[in-house]
Design a protein around this motif. Sequence first.
Motif, short mmCIF file in Angstrom:
data_model
loop_
_atom_site.label_atom_id
_atom_site.label_comp_id
_atom_site.label_asym_id
_atom_site.label_seq_id
_atom_site.Cartn_x
_atom_site.Cartn_y
_atom_site.Cartn_z
N HIS A 28 0.88 -1.17 0.00
CA HIS A 28 0.00 0.00 0.00
C HIS A 28 0.91 1.22 0.00
CE1 HIS A 28 -4.24 1.27 1.51
NE2 HIS A 28 -3.91 1.82 0.37
N SER A 73 -3.85 -3.62 5.78
CA SER A 73 -3.60 -3.11 4.43
C SER A 73 -4.84 -3.26 3.54
CB SER A 73 -2.41 -3.85 3.81
OG SER A 73 -2.10 -3.31 2.54
N VAL A 74 -5.47 -4.44 3.63
CA VAL A 74 -6.67 -4.68 2.82
C VAL A 74 -7.81 -3.75 3.23
CG1 VAL A 74 -8.47 -6.36 2.23
CG2 VAL A 74 -6.08 -7.08 2.35
N ARG A 77 -7.60 -0.24 1.96
CA ARG A 77 -8.13 -0.11 0.60
C ARG A 77 -9.66 -0.09 0.62
NH1 ARG A 77 -4.06 -0.91 -3.02
NH2 ARG A 77 -2.17 -1.91 -2.21
N GLU A 102 -5.15 -5.70 -3.45
CA GLU A 102 -3.99 -5.96 -2.59
C GLU A 102 -3.09 -7.03 -3.20
OE1 GLU A 102 -1.57 -5.83 0.97
OE2 GLU A 102 -2.98 -4.44 0.00
#
Length: 626
Positions: A28, A73-74, A77, A102
């Motif tokens: 990311h 991180s996912v 998003r 991702e």
Amino acid sequence: MSRNGKTGKNRHKGKRPAGKSGAVSPAHDSVSLSTFRVGRALDALTPAFVQWFDDGSPGAAPIALGCLKQVESVLGRYMDSTAAADVTVFEPVPLAVAVTDEVVAAAGSGSSAGGTAEAGDAGFVVSAIYTYIDFLSDTGRWSGTAEQLAGVLDFLDAIGQQEDDGAGVIGVPDVPEQEALDELSRLPLVRRATALLEWIGDGRPVTGTGALRLRDIEAAAACVGVAARGGTKRAGAPLPGTAGAADVPTVRSMYEVPLLAQMWAALETAELIKITSTKAVPFEGVDAFLAGGPSERLEELVFFVDSFLMSAVLDYDPEQPWERIVAGLQASILIAAATDDPPLLERVLAAPDAAPAEEKAMTRLFTDMAVDRLNGLADLGLLTIDTHFRVPPALIRCVANVFDDEWVLAGLGLAPAPDAGDEHRLPGASWAGTPVLQLRILLNGSKPPIWRRVLVPSGMPLPQFHEVIQALFGWLGYHLHEFRIGGSRGPAYAPVNPDGEAEFYGEAARDESTVTVGDLLPAVGSTMTYTYDFGDNWVHGIKVEKILAGDDDGGQLPRCTAGRGAPPAEDSGGTWGWSNIVQAVNDPRHADHKEYREWLGMLPGDALDPHDFDQDEVNEELAHLF
């Protein structure tokens, strides 16, 4: 993708993540406000997640933190695209998009979250999200509806399946469940199958060969959109009250009406009807096909379409080489029609022009036959034919299920047989050189259907065939078994001890070691049953699909070539009991949820996918056995 053992913590053993929860994934590019908010929210959940995740094994806590880093991180998003603020409820489509993004980003950057997974490891990304969703569900922290939870898991299944399936010729598109269900429900094929099922009702009489009686052919054929009547003569009187009745053909068997025969075979294969010695009757689970819930009905419709394609294209007579050629042409056009570069109708029709002069007429004949049969599939909605041949998006998965397989392609002469490990051939075995039987073995009453396709030498004695079935379905051999032909009143074959007593209660069984598979299954269409554990009563229906020359096989024998459905656990109470267990272990609200998970030895984060089947694992087991 199986949720059991692939999506829980066991998948990540040995992958020690770096850093602390809340660090930003290199995949990311920058720390957005959404990512910062996700990190703060996950920090509050970290102690509970680590405690839930930790089973006492070494390194469990760092692995849990690595999962959370990937989840962060996912979800960053996800929040960027939805402007949502809650990390305990998600909408399926945006979450699936975030997971996909991702994976793509990780592949492009050469790393995944915090260095915890190899570049582009979709399995790690999906597994981390699965584990987090399981945590929310198991601990009561999921704040959305049950429907949202089911939708999220379905989308993760779809993404994970793409990884597990490997690279095939056909790329299966991600069609939303309701859209796919609507498209399949509208198919003329499905509507005609539904009409036939409704006509069958509680049951219809059949002959000793399992075919409809002559007087019932007219009504059954009408259900599938065909005009035909049963009779002992080819030329008969016009059907009463029917316009143009003089053109209605008279047939001496339902098998002379190809579409009816194919539909009948597909209904039986999909376990929608059962053929007894006197009647064709519906299976108990037929309601799921006719009016089940969205996910359940879609699964049933896909399985039926798969079964019909197998019957319509692959159920050819191996003794007639020209049928194999026509089937190969059909399959190759269907596969191409399911890709982004569908074949031109004009080019297919012109193919015979490029054949050598002495082969033009025969090539034209085969091409015309294949196109004529494909037109029949188009009439049923399975493909469109205009300037090109095209498979509708929701049906591409069915074409892939049936034809995008190296062994199917090899059998049709479209590809060389894959290397199955010749070191496992058994040249010294008593069955070497005997014809090879292609068998389909279905666990009767299983929903979703649990079945296997296997190649076995016809000369294999029944005791060894018993071992094959045990390996195919994951049985452990703790209980008695029997083979039986000719229905419930036919002769049974079972193990006999040295004193000559059958190890089987009830009527004395014949010694199974005295006969081979080919003795009991001598021809295409022959059937028998294999029953294991007379308490749970696991009945396996076995049918010969093809008989191949032994010298033509060229691979490991016995060998599983296809299958579907996770093997049930031993002593799980038969098909009904197993279905209840699957429901219980995957539903935290079920009264027996904890008990059954402990009984199966499931760890936190594990889930049980009833559709999961590992063909490679089965073939490894068969190789070890023999």
